[in-house]
Design an enzyme around this catalytic site. Sequence first.
Site, PDB file in Angstrom:
ATOM      1  CG  HIS A 173      -5.675   1.390   5.516  1.00  0.00           C
ATOM      2  ND1 HIS A 173      -5.253   2.367   6.385  1.00  0.00           N
ATOM      3  CD2 HIS A 173      -4.621   0.567   5.313  1.00  0.00           C
ATOM      4  CE1 HIS A 173      -3.981   2.134   6.692  1.00  0.00           C
ATOM      5  NE2 HIS A 173      -3.582   1.048   6.059  1.00  0.00           N
ATOM      6  N   GLY A 211       2.929  -1.227   4.389  1.00  0.00           N
ATOM      7  CA  GLY A 211       2.876   0.209   4.134  1.00  0.00           C
ATOM      8  C   GLY A 211       4.273   0.757   3.875  1.00  0.00           C
ATOM      9  N   GLY A 212       4.907   1.265   4.920  1.00  0.00           N
ATOM     10  CA  GLY A 212       6.207   1.936   4.801  1.00  0.00           C
ATOM     11  C   GLY A 212       7.239   1.156   3.990  1.00  0.00           C
ATOM     12  CD  GLU A 250      -3.234  -3.097   7.488  1.00  0.00           C
ATOM     13  OE1 GLU A 250      -2.127  -3.254   6.976  1.00  0.00           O
ATOM     14  OE2 GLU A 250      -3.932  -2.103   7.291  1.00  0.00           O
ATOM     15  CB  SER A 261       5.715  -2.193  11.880  1.00  0.00           C
ATOM     16  OG  SER A 261       5.216  -0.897  12.186  1.00  0.00           O
ATOM     17  CG  ASN A 275      -1.681   1.226   1.478  1.00  0.00           C
ATOM     18  OD1 ASN A 275      -1.732   2.097   0.614  1.00  0.00           O
ATOM     19  ND2 ASN A 275      -2.310   1.336   2.648  1.00  0.00           N
ATOM     20  CD1 TRP A 276       3.346   1.039  -2.862  1.00  0.00           C
ATOM     21  CD2 TRP A 276       3.312   2.166  -4.801  1.00  0.00           C
ATOM     22  NE1 TRP A 276       3.979   0.273  -3.809  1.00  0.00           N
ATOM     23  CE2 TRP A 276       3.976   0.940  -5.012  1.00  0.00           C
ATOM     24  CE3 TRP A 276       3.163   3.036  -5.885  1.00  0.00           C
ATOM     25  CZ2 TRP A 276       4.493   0.564  -6.249  1.00  0.00           C
ATOM     26  CZ3 TRP A 276       3.686   2.671  -7.121  1.00  0.00           C
ATOM     27  CH2 TRP A 276       4.343   1.441  -7.298  1.00  0.00           C
ATOM     28  CE  LYS A 277      -0.098   3.167   4.931  1.00  0.00           C
ATOM     29  NZ  LYS A 277      -0.014   3.280   6.368  1.00  0.00           N
ATOM     30  CD  GLU A 325      -3.030   5.187   7.099  1.00  0.00           C
ATOM     31  OE1 GLU A 325      -3.061   5.324   5.871  1.00  0.00           O
ATOM     32  OE2 GLU A 325      -2.066   4.667   7.702  1.00  0.00           O
ATOM     33  N   GLY A 367       2.668   1.772  10.949  1.00  0.00           N
ATOM     34  CA  GLY A 367       3.546   2.927  10.797  1.00  0.00           C
ATOM     35  C   GLY A 367       4.249   3.328  12.080  1.00  0.00           C
TER      36      GLY A 367
HETATM   37  C1  PEP Z   1      -0.628  -0.193   6.436  1.00  0.00           C
HETATM   38  O1  PEP Z   1      -0.899   0.987   6.534  1.00  0.00           O
HETATM   39  O2  PEP Z   1      -1.404  -0.947   5.844  1.00  0.00           O
HETATM   40  C2  PEP Z   1       0.589  -0.664   7.072  1.00  0.00           C
HETATM   41  C3  PEP Z   1       0.625  -1.898   7.452  1.00  0.00           C
HETATM   42  O3  PEP Z   1       1.603   0.248   7.243  1.00  0.00           O
HETATM   43  P1  PEP Z   1       3.075  -0.060   7.851  1.00  0.00           P
HETATM   44  O4  PEP Z   1       3.579  -1.281   7.136  1.00  0.00           O
HETATM   45  O5  PEP Z   1       3.866   1.172   7.522  1.00  0.00           O
HETATM   46  O6  PEP Z   1       2.897  -0.275   9.302  1.00  0.00           O
END
Ligand code: PEP
Length: 251
Positions: free
Chosen positions: A95, A234-235, A167, A213, A10-12, A97, A173
């Site tokens: 998600h 994500g990151g 998640e 993470s 997920n490149w957000k 967010e 994050g």
């Molecule tokens: C996400 O937002 O779906 C996620 C898992 O982010 P991160 O890997 O940065 O925790």
Amino acid sequence: MSRSYYIAGNWKMHKTRAEAAELAKALAARLKGGKHKYLVAPSFTLIETVAPIVKGSNIRLGAQNMAAEEQGAHTGEVSVLQLKDLGVQTVILGHSERRHVYKEDDGLINKKVLLALKHGLEVILCVGELLEEREAGKAEAVCETQTVEGLKGVAPADLDRIVIAYEPVWAIGTGKTATPEDADAIHAYIRKVVGKLYGPSEADKIIIQYGGSVKPENAAQLMAKENIDGALVGGAALKADSFAPIAQFDS
Ligand code: PEP
């Protein structure tokens, strides 16, 4: 177990078109011949750039959200028809967010799930508890409600186009990862919830990704757990040097 691993990035709200093209090209090259299922979900404005790069590769094209209506007067929204027109195959819905920053509730998310399925998309439905909910012993209950409400009205025949991503919000994050044991326990619980809704064989088949993470250093331990079938990243999805090793973890 017939489930295969599914690793999604997920490149957000990151990257310009040039940066997105560079990342997509690097991933298409590095994941070529990879043994798992892969996806990238760029921002709406980047989808048209990334689409031809991943077309014909083993990387699916995803979107990070979509509107709950097919079309119409919905300023600032993006419709399922527009996503399909770009070649999008999968949409991430619910998600954290979207749930917590943009206040999307289970009813709205369910409407989006049903609309995406109606138009033939695959859905990654995200569920997960806040830190205070975990500390209050409510992690299972929160995930159960989000799963049951998110899947309301989903026909058994469409369940093979549903992926669930667990998640825990406190792990997204933040650099804090759920221990593989804690994550697996919630995955097992979600699988039980799916079993109550659709029966044991569907529960056994459904892919449940872990997100929060995930990094090259912890991917293999998480994925080794019985109920963890992949990752929503994500990151670490923003660089080929961190996403490729996660996607190619040793199973
Ligand atoms: C996400 O937002 O779906 C996620 C898992 O982010 P991160 O890997 O940065 O925790």
